[in-house]
Design an enzyme around this catalytic site. Structure first.
Site, PDB file in Angstrom:
ATOM      1  N   GLU A  92      33.768   4.660  28.048  1.00 42.53           N
ATOM      2  CA  GLU A  92      34.930   5.489  28.039  1.00 42.53           C
ATOM      3  C   GLU A  92      34.657   6.802  28.605  1.00 42.53           C
ATOM      4  OE1 GLU A  92      36.160   3.930  23.673  1.00 42.53           O
ATOM      5  OE2 GLU A  92      35.788   6.125  23.729  1.00 42.53           O
ATOM      6  N   CYS A 107      35.162  14.407  30.220  1.00 44.50           N
ATOM      7  CA  CYS A 107      34.023  14.142  29.329  1.00 44.50           C
ATOM      8  C   CYS A 107      33.524  12.592  29.846  1.00 44.50           C
ATOM      9  CB  CYS A 107      34.635  14.082  27.756  1.00 44.50           C
ATOM     10  SG  CYS A 107      33.349  13.637  26.732  1.00 44.50           S
ATOM     11  N   CYS A 114      25.047   3.303  22.277  1.00 44.55           N
ATOM     12  CA  CYS A 114      24.160   4.415  21.932  1.00 44.55           C
ATOM     13  C   CYS A 114      23.140   3.916  20.914  1.00 44.55           C
ATOM     14  CB  CYS A 114      24.554   5.560  21.549  1.00 44.55           C
ATOM     15  SG  CYS A 114      23.785   6.916  21.169  1.00 44.55           S
ATOM     16  N   CYS A 118      24.466   8.069  14.888  1.00 48.23           N
ATOM     17  CA  CYS A 118      25.050   9.029  14.098  1.00 48.23           C
ATOM     18  C   CYS A 118      25.906   8.439  13.163  1.00 48.23           C
ATOM     19  CB  CYS A 118      25.540  10.168  14.832  1.00 48.23           C
ATOM     20  SG  CYS A 118      24.350  10.853  16.176  1.00 48.23           S
ATOM     21  N   CYS A 121      29.962   8.475  13.886  1.00 47.96           N
ATOM     22  CA  CYS A 121      30.325   8.221  15.590  1.00 47.96           C
ATOM     23  C   CYS A 121      30.785   6.770  15.682  1.00 47.96           C
ATOM     24  CB  CYS A 121      29.192   8.581  16.582  1.00 47.96           C
ATOM     25  SG  CYS A 121      29.415   8.168  18.059  1.00 47.96           S
ATOM     26  N   CYS A 338      35.217   9.326  21.201  1.00 49.32           N
ATOM     27  CA  CYS A 338      34.455   8.444  21.799  1.00 49.32           C
ATOM     28  C   CYS A 338      33.982   7.319  21.000  1.00 49.32           C
ATOM     29  CB  CYS A 338      33.178   9.240  22.299  1.00 49.32           C
ATOM     30  SG  CYS A 338      31.779   8.199  22.815  1.00 49.32           S
TER      31      CYS A 338
HETATM   32  S1  SF4 Z   1      27.385  11.112  18.454  1.00 56.68           S
HETATM   33 FE1  SF4 Z   1      27.476   8.869  18.977  1.00 56.68          FE
HETATM   34  S2  SF4 Z   1      26.964   8.720  21.311  1.00 56.68           S
HETATM   35 FE2  SF4 Z   1      26.218  10.734  20.374  1.00 56.68          FE
HETATM   36  S3  SF4 Z   1      24.113  10.415  20.130  1.00 56.68           S
HETATM   37 FE3  SF4 Z   1      25.591  10.348  18.216  1.00 56.68          FE
HETATM   38  S4  SF4 Z   1      25.715   7.977  18.037  1.00 56.68           S
HETATM   39 FE4  SF4 Z   1      25.147   8.520  20.243  1.00 56.68          FE
END
Ligand code: SF4
Length: 357
Positions: A92, A107, A114, A118, A121, A338
């Protein structure tokens, strides 16, 4: 035989390619200009190249590497892109338009998925698939410019992925954006969850780009619950790396802090945040959480603090004398955070990433 991807090549690399084709040397600058300044998406468009040269290029090379798979446009003109990569993975990117053209920001993603995980997220829930190449990163900017018909003024590495876990390709893409696409280093921002070796590596480049740290909590143990990779990098070491980064680049660091109701938004935490970053050359950007439902439980992961709580937090943080801003939410009527669009279209359920919200 696989075609050569030209859209992420530097001028010297294009010169080498043109020489190998047996074309005159000046073709390299023409080709470079068509790819980066004019954002051509086919060799047919390159009308100052001979037809024979264009046909030859089309048979052995390609631009760009990625293709637009889906586009959402919000009422505030935020544009959310889902791009397909050559191996059919999806990533994205977002174009955020503000009041003036100078603040038109793309962006971009740096990884497919990932590994950081987090808790707030969407991308974190997808897991990690692979790193993007520098070409795939730069292609996002070029494709956005082409689709929107706008010149991109700023690029932020805040899409899917942890840029500093893909540091060499990210650095290569930064140099391409500066030297080939023509975006000033001061208009580039790399966001990290706090990968200390990556911060040191980026500082060594001595590029005046902005580093944004997703801090999210001033206490080590609580931060580890929100940003699991924080277990590897303790806050004193992390703060030291930020100070070193600011000294090496002359740039103020941005501290990103997501306001989760009852988790990160209390006055005590505001005081602790102010104390933690007191001697770091930085601005603070507060990000009120945009609640979405957990894919499994269908319950909100976190709550959004009231406006009064946001302002109270801001006022305490401002006592450090640092600039403190509250991030405006963009693209509220589309899947602008995202990971949301990817998850929706691949039926993995909605989540949230504050980076682009
Ligand atoms: S916010 Fe999402 S994309 Fe960014 S480092 Fe944390 S898990 Fe990864």
């Amino acid at each position: 035989m696989a075609k050569v991807a030209l859209s992420g090549k530097t001028l010297p690399e294009i010169e080498e390619f043109i020489q190998a084709m047996g074309e005159p040397a000046f073709r390299a600058r023409q080709l470079h200009s068509w790819i980066y300044s004019k954002q051509a998406c086919s060799f047919e468009q390159m009308t100052n190249l001979s037809i024979t040269c264009r046909q030859k290029l089309a048979s052995i090379a390609q631009i760009p590497l990625i293709t637009l798979s889906h586009l959402q446009i919000s009422k505030d003109n935020t544009r959310k892109y889902l791009f397909a990569l050559p191996d059919e993975q999806l990533i994205e990117a977002v174009l955020m338009s503000f009041t003036d053209r100078a603040s038109l920001s793309a962006c971009v993603s740096s990884q497919v998925g990932c590994a950081v995980g987090c808790t707030f997220c969407a991308t974190g829930y997808m897991g990690f698939t692979r790193n993007l190449t520098a070409q795939e990163i730069v292609d996002q900017v070029m494709c956005i410019a082409r689709e929107s018909g706008q010149r991109i003024a700023n690029v932020v590495y805040m899409g899917q992925g942890e840029p500093l876990l893909n540091i060499e390709e990210v650095i290569k893409s930064l140099h391409l954006l500066i030297n080939s696409v023509g975006i000033g280093a001061r208009h580039l921002t790399v966001s990290t969850s706090g990968i200390v070796p990556g911060i040191k590596r980026l500082a060594a480049e001595k590029l005046p780009i902005t580093l944004a740290l997703s801090l999210h909590h001033p206490d080590q143990l609580t931060r580890e619950q929100i940003v699991p990779i924080a277990k590897k990098f303790q806050l004193p070491e992390l703060m030291r790396s930020l100070r070193d980064y600011a000294n090496a680049t002359g740039r103020r660091v941005t501290i990103e802090y997501v306001l989760l109701k009852g988790v990160t938004d209390t006055p005590e935490q505001a005081h602790a945040l102010a104390e933690l970053v007191r001697d770091v050359h930085c601005n603070i950007n507060l990000i009120p959480y945009n609640p979405t439902l957990n894919a499994a439980s269908k319950m909100p992961l976190y709550g959004r603090p009231s406006l009064a709580a946001q302002m109270a937090f801001k006022q305490i943080a401002e006592r450090t004398g640092k600039t403190v801003t509250i991030r405006l939410q963009r693209g509220a009527d589309i899947d602008a955070a995202c990971g949301q669009l990817h998850n929706k279209l691949s039926s993995q359920g909605p989540c949230n990433n504050t980076s682009c919200s």
